[in-house]
Design a protein around this motif. Structure first.
Motif, mmCIF file in Angstrom:
data_model
loop_
_atom_site.group_PDB
_atom_site.id
_atom_site.type_symbol
_atom_site.label_atom_id
_atom_site.label_comp_id
_atom_site.label_asym_id
_atom_site.label_seq_id
_atom_site.Cartn_x
_atom_site.Cartn_y
_atom_site.Cartn_z
ATOM 1 N N UNK A 180 -90.712 -30.996 -29.291
ATOM 2 C CA UNK A 180 -89.723 -31.346 -30.317
ATOM 3 C C UNK A 180 -88.282 -31.172 -29.804
ATOM 4 N N UNK A 181 -88.071 -30.175 -28.910
ATOM 5 C CA UNK A 181 -86.720 -30.011 -28.361
ATOM 6 C C UNK A 181 -86.376 -31.194 -27.459
ATOM 7 N N UNK A 183 -87.629 -34.134 -27.848
ATOM 8 C CA UNK A 183 -87.419 -35.271 -28.751
ATOM 9 C C UNK A 183 -86.024 -35.250 -29.353
ATOM 10 N N UNK A 184 -85.515 -34.052 -29.642
ATOM 11 C CA UNK A 184 -84.139 -33.948 -30.144
ATOM 12 C C UNK A 184 -83.196 -34.556 -29.116
ATOM 13 N N UNK A 185 -83.379 -34.161 -27.846
ATOM 14 C CA UNK A 185 -82.517 -34.693 -26.787
ATOM 15 C C UNK A 185 -82.671 -36.203 -26.680
ATOM 16 N N UNK A 186 -83.910 -36.683 -26.828
ATOM 17 C CA UNK A 186 -84.120 -38.137 -26.706
ATOM 18 C C UNK A 186 -83.438 -38.890 -27.836
ATOM 19 N N UNK A 194 -77.913 -33.865 -18.290
ATOM 20 C CA UNK A 194 -77.486 -33.016 -19.398
ATOM 21 C C UNK A 194 -78.717 -32.406 -20.076
ATOM 22 N N UNK A 195 -79.781 -33.197 -20.161
ATOM 23 C CA UNK A 195 -81.004 -32.675 -20.789
ATOM 24 C C UNK A 195 -81.566 -31.517 -19.970
ATOM 25 N N UNK A 198 -79.070 -28.522 -20.559
ATOM 26 C CA UNK A 198 -78.794 -28.024 -21.903
ATOM 27 C C UNK A 198 -80.050 -27.803 -22.740
ATOM 28 N N UNK A 199 -81.166 -28.390 -22.333
ATOM 29 C CA UNK A 199 -82.396 -28.181 -23.115
ATOM 30 C C UNK A 199 -83.463 -27.498 -22.272
ATOM 31 N N UNK A 202 -82.328 -23.795 -20.549
ATOM 32 C CA UNK A 202 -82.338 -22.647 -21.477
ATOM 33 C C UNK A 202 -83.721 -22.365 -22.059
ATOM 34 N N UNK A 203 -84.510 -23.426 -22.287
ATOM 35 C CA UNK A 203 -85.836 -23.203 -22.866
ATOM 36 C C UNK A 203 -86.761 -22.526 -21.866
ATOM 37 N N UNK A 278 -84.305 -15.880 -26.155
ATOM 38 C CA UNK A 278 -83.828 -16.232 -27.490
ATOM 39 C C UNK A 278 -84.921 -15.914 -28.494
ATOM 40 N N UNK A 279 -84.557 -15.368 -29.636
ATOM 41 C CA UNK A 279 -85.584 -15.130 -30.651
ATOM 42 C C UNK A 279 -85.938 -16.441 -31.328
ATOM 43 N N UNK A 280 -87.196 -16.622 -31.669
ATOM 44 C CA UNK A 280 -87.606 -17.862 -32.337
ATOM 45 C C UNK A 280 -87.659 -17.669 -33.827
#
Lengths: 280, 305
Positions: A180-181, A183-186, A194-195, A198-199, A202-203, A278-280
């Motif tokens: 889903x992250x 997909x947000x970038x897409x 950048x993806x 930035x995605x 960090x993930x 990062x906390x989820x």
């Protein structure tokens, strides 16, 4: 008692330490009286400590005194076989830093690419599976033969042992970034670079840092063995040299120092890992 | 045809089945959505609603057919079609402001950081999250997270807003509040919305048109129901409107039986290219039962297509 578990644990640690030190002290006291008189020839072979009836194994007080002595003069240099423990540690840390740094430079970008591509992931898998379980010291002869420099060979051995956990963890972290992250970038038409930064980065960062933490632990384990083989400088060489000098006191001191540095390295990466989690 | 701002033209989606064959989610599916309308698609789980939305979003590609938006064939995802995801899909390492600003800077790469943040804050305010800009998603409740998702989608000022069961994970009270907000914002901005839901009441309250999909695999668009309720409807007095029960019963009857049986009783004159447009008839108030108990059945429906 209403003490917190932390306080109680510290108290218990102190008790365990005291009991251990006392037992050690008593065990190494030895007995001056009693025991059959020693054959003088044998006593000559065994050296001074044997003839006085004292064990060659130092007690905690001897080690403590030695440790203080080393820590008060860590950087003296009296020639190749008599350097301060700080200098020896410095050499070891520098080799680990070089080998580990190179491994990170190779493993993280490569792991990124492998993690992004299911094709590459499968293609690289057999090589990783076969090379990963090889003891890094098995590479030593090959490194000495091809690099022809013992210092560089030690760095290579550190490189080869730290590369696998970082590679495998980076690839795994990148491959398991939530769909889903991505997909947000897409849907936001974010470009591939950048993806990635930035995605995906960090993930995957917590998983990558876990790999880096495993690697630094292995690297610090391996450097001692590598330096025993390579010789010249470093804490591993120090241990082996003191064994040849039959100075068990120095060997035990070195063991303590190696443990403390290893713990510090691990703590540093634990702090770094917490910073990117990062906390989820 | 200006009527069709979004137009699904004969699309099919097939997956390879585990046994070697292919599973057809749907095929020869035609559907048009006019500009500025709020369209809800309802159907059971597994009927391909989400696949339909993903194809429109560009996240999935149809096996056959094309989707036109504003007269152009879509190719992949676009900033013109913002998606509000079912599971909010916020980036957990970014703050509320960071998440919205990420979308804004994707839309306007040339804007300065200050401009991007000002723009993002405008939309955070719009969804009522002022003061929470610097919180991380983990510190927010489910409803607040979804508000951030809505702010993020609206902040890129898309031509179409796509929503995939956006409120299904929320509790009833939060869901109601967010539906009110979404309806207000969409009415104010004249936003075209394509929303997937399986909640009949949500569809009645929000939608201008409700698209009914039969059960999959091989799902079909059975019909499109025009919502007869007034545009300025309020959640509190929806059920007092004479058209409410005919509409609700029609939708429920579809979900309960017709979604299953439709394929066995496909009308002979059914043209897949023109799914029938149905408008539940508003009964004359005198004809309605006084107690409001039993409502008129689906017989009051008239096919106006």
């Amino acid at each position: 008692m209403n003490l917190s578990i932390g306080t109680r644990a510290s108290a218990l640690s102190a008790v365990i330490l005291v009991v251990f030190l006392l037992a050690w002290h008593v065990a190494t006291q030895g007995s001056t009286a009693g025991g059959p008189p020693m054959d003088p020839e044998y006593a000559k072979l065994m050296g001074l400590t044997a003839t006085t009836g004292k064990s060659a194994m130092p007690g905690p007080l001897d080690v403590g005194a030695k440790l203080l002595e080393h820590l008060s003069r860590p950087f003296y240099d009296n020639g190749p076989n008599d350097k301060g423990i700080g200098i020896q540690l410095g050499w070891s840390i520098a080799r680990v830093a070089a080998g580990y740094g190179l491994a990170a430079l190779v493993a993280i970008p490569l792991g990124f690419v492998i993690g992004m591509s299911p094709l590459l992931s499968r293609a690289f898998d057999p090589f990783i599976q076969i090379l990963k379980p090889v003891s890094p010291l098995a590479w030593m002869p090959l490194a000495l033969y091809t690099i022809k420099d013992s210092g560089a060979s030690a760095i290579f051995v550190i490189f080869i042992c730290s590369v696998w956990p970082m590679l495998v963890n980076t690839a795994f972290g990148v491959a398991s970034v939530r769909k889903e992250w991505l997909n947000v970038a897409r849907t936001l038409e974010v470009g591939p670079w950048r993806r990635a930064f930035t995605v995906i980065l960090p993930a995957a960062a917590p998983t990558i840092l876990t790999g880096m933490r495993i690697s630094i632990g292995i690297a610090w384990l391996v450097i001692v063995a590598a330096e025993m083989l390579v010789g010249g400088t470093g804490i591993g060489y120090f241990v082996w040299n003191e064994w040849n000098n039959l100075s068990i006191t120095n060997v035990i001191t070195a063991i303590l120092v190696i443990g403390m540095v290893g713990m510090l390295l691990d703590r540093m990466l634990a702090v770094a890992a917490r910073a990117v989690t990062f906390p989820e | 045809m200006s009527e069709k701002f979004i137009s699904f033209e004969g699309i099919a989606r097939r997956y390879p089945a585990p046994n070697g064959g292919t599973t057809t989610i749907f095929e020869d599916l035609w559907l048009g959505v006019p500009k500025g309308e709020f369209v809800c698609v309802i159907g059971h789980s597994g009927c391909g609603k989400t696949t339909l939305l993903n194809i429109l979003a560009g996240l999935d590609a149809p096996s056959e057919g094309v989707v036109l938006v504003d007269g152009r064939e879509i190719a992949g995802p676009s900033l013109d079609r913002a998606v509000i995801f079912q599971g909010h899909a916020l980036l957990p390492w970014r703050t509320v402001l960071g998440n919205v600003a990420y979308a804004v800077s994707s839309r306007h790469p040339k804007k300065s950081k200050a401009e991007v943040e000002a723009h993002a804050k405008r939309f955070i305010k719009l969804v009522g999250l002022e003061g929470s800009e610097h919180k991380r998603p983990a510190e927010l409740s489910g409803g607040m997270k979804q508000r951030v998702g809505i702010a993020r989608a609206l902040s890129i000022e898309p031509k179409i807003l796509l929503m995939d069961e956006p409120f299904s994970a929320l509790d009833a009270l939060t869901r109601g509040t967010l539906q009110d907000e979404v309806r207000r914002i969409c009415r104010e901005t004249g936003q075209t919305v394509f929303m997937i839901t399986h909640d009949v009441d949500e569809a009645i309250y929000l939608a201008d048109r409700v698209v009914l999909m039969t059960n999959g695999p091989g799902a079909m668009v059975a019909e499109t129901v025009v919502n007869p309720l007034p545009v300025d409807r309020e959640r509190t007095d929806l059920h007092k409107h004479p058209a409410y029960y005919p509409l609700r019963n029609h939708l429920i009857e579809f979900l309960v039986t017709r979604s299953r049986t439709f394929r066995d009783h496909v009308p002979a004159d059914r043209d897949p290219r023109r799914p029938p447009l149905v408008r539940p008839e508003i009964p004359v108030p005198a004809a309605a039962p006084a107690a409001g108990g039993t409502a008129p059945q689906a017989e009051t429906l008239r096919n106006i297509a």
